[in-house]
Design a protein around this motif. Sequence first.
Motif, PDB file in Angstrom:
ATOM      1  N   ALA A   9     -48.534  59.826  18.179  1.00  0.00           N
ATOM      2  CA  ALA A   9     -48.651  59.176  19.482  1.00  0.00           C
ATOM      3  C   ALA A   9     -48.626  60.232  20.571  1.00  0.00           C
ATOM      4  N   SER A  10     -48.336  61.456  20.206  1.00  0.00           N
ATOM      5  CA  SER A  10     -48.269  62.559  21.152  1.00  0.00           C
ATOM      6  C   SER A  10     -48.525  63.836  20.373  1.00  0.00           C
ATOM      7  N   GLY A  11     -48.373  64.954  21.026  1.00  0.00           N
ATOM      8  CA  GLY A  11     -48.503  66.234  20.354  1.00  0.00           C
ATOM      9  C   GLY A  11     -47.223  66.613  19.634  1.00  0.00           C
ATOM     10  N   ARG A  12     -46.229  65.761  19.651  1.00  0.00           N
ATOM     11  CA  ARG A  12     -44.934  66.069  19.059  1.00  0.00           C
ATOM     12  C   ARG A  12     -44.864  65.643  17.602  1.00  0.00           C
ATOM     13  N   ASP A  55     -46.639  59.676  27.171  1.00  0.00           N
ATOM     14  CA  ASP A  55     -47.047  58.794  28.255  1.00  0.00           C
ATOM     15  C   ASP A  55     -46.066  57.632  28.358  1.00  0.00           C
ATOM     16  N   GLU A  56     -45.495  57.406  29.529  1.00  0.00           N
ATOM     17  CA  GLU A  56     -44.502  56.336  29.681  1.00  0.00           C
ATOM     18  C   GLU A  56     -45.109  54.948  29.485  1.00  0.00           C
ATOM     19  N   ASP A  57     -46.428  54.829  29.558  1.00  0.00           N
ATOM     20  CA  ASP A  57     -47.084  53.539  29.332  1.00  0.00           C
ATOM     21  C   ASP A  57     -47.364  53.262  27.855  1.00  0.00           C
ATOM     22  N   ILE A  58     -47.188  54.278  27.023  1.00  0.00           N
ATOM     23  CA  ILE A  58     -47.424  54.123  25.586  1.00  0.00           C
ATOM     24  C   ILE A  58     -46.075  54.238  24.880  1.00  0.00           C
ATOM     25  N   PRO A  59     -45.699  53.212  24.116  1.00  0.00           N
ATOM     26  CA  PRO A  59     -44.397  53.256  23.430  1.00  0.00           C
ATOM     27  C   PRO A  59     -44.347  54.317  22.332  1.00  0.00           C
ATOM     28  N   ASP A  60     -43.145  54.719  21.988  1.00  0.00           N
ATOM     29  CA  ASP A  60     -42.938  55.625  20.865  1.00  0.00           C
ATOM     30  C   ASP A  60     -43.413  54.949  19.585  1.00  0.00           C
ATOM     31  N   HIS A  72     -47.260  57.495   6.716  1.00  0.00           N
ATOM     32  CA  HIS A  72     -48.584  57.126   7.191  1.00  0.00           C
ATOM     33  C   HIS A  72     -48.429  56.006   8.202  1.00  0.00           C
ATOM     34  N   GLY A  73     -49.214  56.055   9.249  1.00  0.00           N
ATOM     35  CA  GLY A  73     -49.211  54.983  10.234  1.00  0.00           C
ATOM     36  C   GLY A  73     -47.907  54.929  11.003  1.00  0.00           C
ATOM     37  N   GLY A  74     -47.665  53.789  11.568  1.00  0.00           N
ATOM     38  CA  GLY A  74     -46.451  53.604  12.336  1.00  0.00           C
ATOM     39  C   GLY A  74     -46.513  52.307  13.117  1.00  0.00           C
ATOM     40  N   VAL A  75     -45.377  51.939  13.668  1.00  0.00           N
ATOM     41  CA  VAL A  75     -45.284  50.713  14.450  1.00  0.00           C
ATOM     42  C   VAL A  75     -44.588  51.022  15.766  1.00  0.00           C
ATOM     43  N   GLN A  76     -44.834  50.179  16.742  1.00  0.00           N
ATOM     44  CA  GLN A  76     -44.190  50.358  18.034  1.00  0.00           C
ATOM     45  C   GLN A  76     -42.942  49.506  18.175  1.00  0.00           C
ATOM     46  N   ASP A  77     -42.825  48.474  17.349  1.00  0.00           N
ATOM     47  CA  ASP A  77     -41.680  47.576  17.416  1.00  0.00           C
ATOM     48  C   ASP A  77     -40.817  47.799  16.175  1.00  0.00           C
ATOM     49  N   PRO A  78     -39.723  48.548  16.305  1.00  0.00           N
ATOM     50  CA  PRO A  78     -38.944  48.894  15.121  1.00  0.00           C
ATOM     51  C   PRO A  78     -37.908  47.831  14.729  1.00  0.00           C
TER      52      PRO A  78
END
Length: 158
Positions: A9-12, A55-60, A72-78
Amino acid sequence: MSHFSYHRASGRDPQPVDLAAHPDLAAALDAVNRDLAATLPAAGPMRLMRTPSDDEDIPDQYHAALPDGRQHGGVQDPDTTGIAEAAQETVQAVLWQVWPVCLEHRTGVHARTGAEERAVWWCRAGEGHELCEVGELAQTLPGRQRRALRRKERRREG
């Protein structure tokens, strides 16, 4: 780890989630790991990772990682459903295995939020049916497998 192992979701890089500071996430991951231990013990317990967004508009993004770090993949709602989805995606993409499976229909099931906001495994075969709550897959195993699993847990506990 290859660049196919996860989507950033970022360069991190993903970092482990401090489960002691998030007991709700710890409980959700524990439920998913109970299901893995009961039905796919060779996978080992998952770890919960988080990729912070720039980006503060994009969730972790939250990821369920295998013990060796592959994911692999991921979710925004943990929540429990989200963590179950992330674990399922990791198992499918990294281990190339359908997990979990409805033994009645011999087809893969999916995590979803059921009645009373419970996280459940849902089989879409036929009319569709709730298999069980996330964390309770051991109860769906045939008697012999279920008893063997209980014996193994008792030996481990003491």
